[in-house]
Design an enzyme around this catalytic site. Structure first.
Site, PDB file in Angstrom:
ATOM      1  N   PRO A   2     -84.486  48.611  25.675  1.00  0.00           N
ATOM      2  CA  PRO A   2     -85.771  48.318  26.317  1.00  0.00           C
ATOM      3  C   PRO A   2     -86.642  47.743  25.026  1.00  0.00           C
ATOM      4  O   PRO A   2     -86.567  48.059  23.788  1.00  0.00           O
ATOM      5  CB  PRO A   2     -86.044  50.030  26.310  1.00  0.00           C
ATOM      6  CG  PRO A   2     -84.908  50.589  26.669  1.00  0.00           C
ATOM      7  CD  PRO A   2     -84.044  49.987  25.818  1.00  0.00           C
ATOM      8  N   GLU A   3     -87.632  46.812  25.688  1.00  0.00           N
ATOM      9  CA  GLU A   3     -88.560  46.048  24.956  1.00  0.00           C
ATOM     10  C   GLU A   3     -89.887  47.081  24.755  1.00  0.00           C
ATOM     11  O   GLU A   3     -90.108  47.826  25.618  1.00  0.00           O
ATOM     12  CB  GLU A   3     -88.305  44.680  25.303  1.00  0.00           C
ATOM     13  CG  GLU A   3     -87.083  44.057  24.855  1.00  0.00           C
ATOM     14  CD  GLU A   3     -87.148  42.386  25.010  1.00  0.00           C
ATOM     15  OE1 GLU A   3     -88.177  42.042  24.813  1.00  0.00           O
ATOM     16  OE2 GLU A   3     -86.073  42.054  25.438  1.00  0.00           O
ATOM     17  N   HIS A 104     -76.152  63.677  31.886  1.00  0.00           N
ATOM     18  CA  HIS A 104     -76.763  62.920  30.572  1.00  0.00           C
ATOM     19  C   HIS A 104     -78.037  63.515  30.371  1.00  0.00           C
ATOM     20  O   HIS A 104     -78.748  62.698  29.400  1.00  0.00           O
ATOM     21  CB  HIS A 104     -76.742  61.531  30.864  1.00  0.00           C
ATOM     22  CG  HIS A 104     -75.264  60.847  31.175  1.00  0.00           C
ATOM     23  ND1 HIS A 104     -74.270  61.089  30.429  1.00  0.00           N
ATOM     24  CD2 HIS A 104     -74.738  60.327  32.184  1.00  0.00           C
ATOM     25  CE1 HIS A 104     -73.035  60.752  30.824  1.00  0.00           C
ATOM     26  NE2 HIS A 104     -73.356  60.173  32.103  1.00  0.00           N
ATOM     27  N   ARG A 126     -75.437  56.573  27.187  1.00  0.00           N
ATOM     28  CA  ARG A 126     -74.713  55.922  25.912  1.00  0.00           C
ATOM     29  C   ARG A 126     -75.201  56.599  24.656  1.00  0.00           C
ATOM     30  O   ARG A 126     -74.613  56.540  23.638  1.00  0.00           O
ATOM     31  CB  ARG A 126     -75.117  54.438  26.068  1.00  0.00           C
ATOM     32  CG  ARG A 126     -74.458  53.822  27.028  1.00  0.00           C
ATOM     33  CD  ARG A 126     -74.601  52.366  27.257  1.00  0.00           C
ATOM     34  NE  ARG A 126     -73.790  51.733  25.992  1.00  0.00           N
ATOM     35  CZ  ARG A 126     -73.783  50.453  25.715  1.00  0.00           C
ATOM     36  NH1 ARG A 126     -74.738  49.559  26.402  1.00  0.00           N
ATOM     37  NH2 ARG A 126     -72.974  50.003  24.841  1.00  0.00           N
ATOM     38  N   LYS A 169     -88.479  28.139   5.955  1.00  0.00           N
ATOM     39  CA  LYS A 169     -87.268  28.734   6.519  1.00  0.00           C
ATOM     40  C   LYS A 169     -86.506  28.015   7.547  1.00  0.00           C
ATOM     41  O   LYS A 169     -86.818  27.193   8.242  1.00  0.00           O
ATOM     42  CB  LYS A 169     -87.627  30.118   7.126  1.00  0.00           C
ATOM     43  CG  LYS A 169     -88.200  31.143   6.520  1.00  0.00           C
ATOM     44  CD  LYS A 169     -88.399  32.573   7.113  1.00  0.00           C
ATOM     45  CE  LYS A 169     -88.619  33.603   6.252  1.00  0.00           C
ATOM     46  NZ  LYS A 169     -88.627  34.965   6.908  1.00  0.00           N
TER      47      LYS A 169
END
Length: 296
Positions: A2-3, A104, A126, A169
């Site tokens: 998830p962001e 879960h 997970r 960079k």
């Protein structure tokens, strides 16, 4: 994983049930997730009132009376479910489906709120998520937070800020944007989307967006605006769905918009007049979606 917009949407979805409620009991159904729970975690949080829910990067922050804060990370597959006697709600509908099986359900927060009892359940097939507890006044120095860069939603994120980090960079631009020391909470999906919006290739060196004097080029200013806009749009999409779209199974319909490049390999580029095709490449083990024709 998830962001930031998904985590922010989860925070907004949990707030009505949790903020101001008494956390009567924290039920742990296993000793660990990705990491072991802190010693006496259940004892430390039980019987405390929840003052507020916040977010830093991709971490959910649950502030308790007395100055402690629960840190929760959803990992790859974690989600919260609210059960209050009505249809259960799972705040945050993610690009990759969340688990539904009760086997879960690893953590249950038993709450007593203004509207009666409720349960907030953490489900994680997970088990890559985790929870911790620390003091609010030392949060900034916590190992999870002390090296984080600025938020993509804050006013500090501007072209000059990124120029100072990108100057000289040779690192690929996408990798630089995913570095949490540069921008906190920005993830793979929305980096791809922001780069497409700004017409920049994920493969070009980050330093090419900075001039010889260390000043941001116009391209970096455009990218900064695109980052802020795509995150704001994603959060807004989640917010409107929170108000308007709850499916019969309790799943909230956040982020039902269509991505412009992410997960669209082989499809036409949506840039007007481009005529290119979305391509997938792998960078540092992660899929990158972009249009080689219009992103330079």
């Amino acid at each position: 994983m998830p962001e930031l917009p998904e985590v922010e949407t989860v925070r907004r979805g949990l707030t009505p049930a949790m903020e101001g409620a008494l956390l009567v009991r924290a039920e742990l159904r296993r000793p660990d997730l990705r990491f072991p729970f802190p010693a006496d975690f259940s004892t430390l949080v039980s019987g405390r009132r929840i003052i507020s829910l916040g977010r830093r990067a991709k971490y959910l922050l649950i502030d308790l009376e007395g100055g402690d804060v629960i840190i929760a990370h959803l990992g790859m597959s974690g989600s919260f479910r609210v059960e209050d006697g009505t249809a259960p709600e799972t705040p945050g509908d993610f690009h990759h489906p969340r688990g539904k099986s009760e086997k879960h359900d690893h953590v249950v927060f038993h709450l007593e709120g203004l509207n009666g009892p409720a349960r907030v359940i953490y489900n994680d097939p997970r088990r890559f998520g985790f929870m911790d507890i620390t003091r609010r006044d030392t949060l900034a120095s916590h190992a999870f937070f002390r090296d984080l860069g600025e938020e993509p939603t804050g006013n500090v994120l501007d072209a000059a800020y990124l120029a100072a980090r990108f100057a000289g960079k040779a690192q690929p631009l996408k990798s630089a944007l995913l570095d949490q020391k540069n921008i906190a909470g920005l993830g793979n999906i929305y980096v791809c989307e922001a780069l497409w919006r700004s017409g920049l290739s994920p493969l070009r060196a980050a330093g090419t967006l900075v001039d010889a004097n260390g000043k941001p080029r116009q391209t970096l200013a455009l990218l900064t605006e695109a980052i802020r806009a795509v995150i704001a749009d994603a959060i807004a999409a989640g917010g409107s769905s929170l108000r308007d779209h709850i499916q019969t199974d309790g799943t909230l319909g956040y982020f039902q918009h269509s991505f412009s490049v992410y997960d669209r390999e082989g499809e036409p580029c949506r840039t007007p007049g481009c005529g290119g095709t979305v391509t997938r490449v792998v960078q540092a083990g992660r899929s990158t979606f972009h249009c080689p024709k219009c992103q330079k």
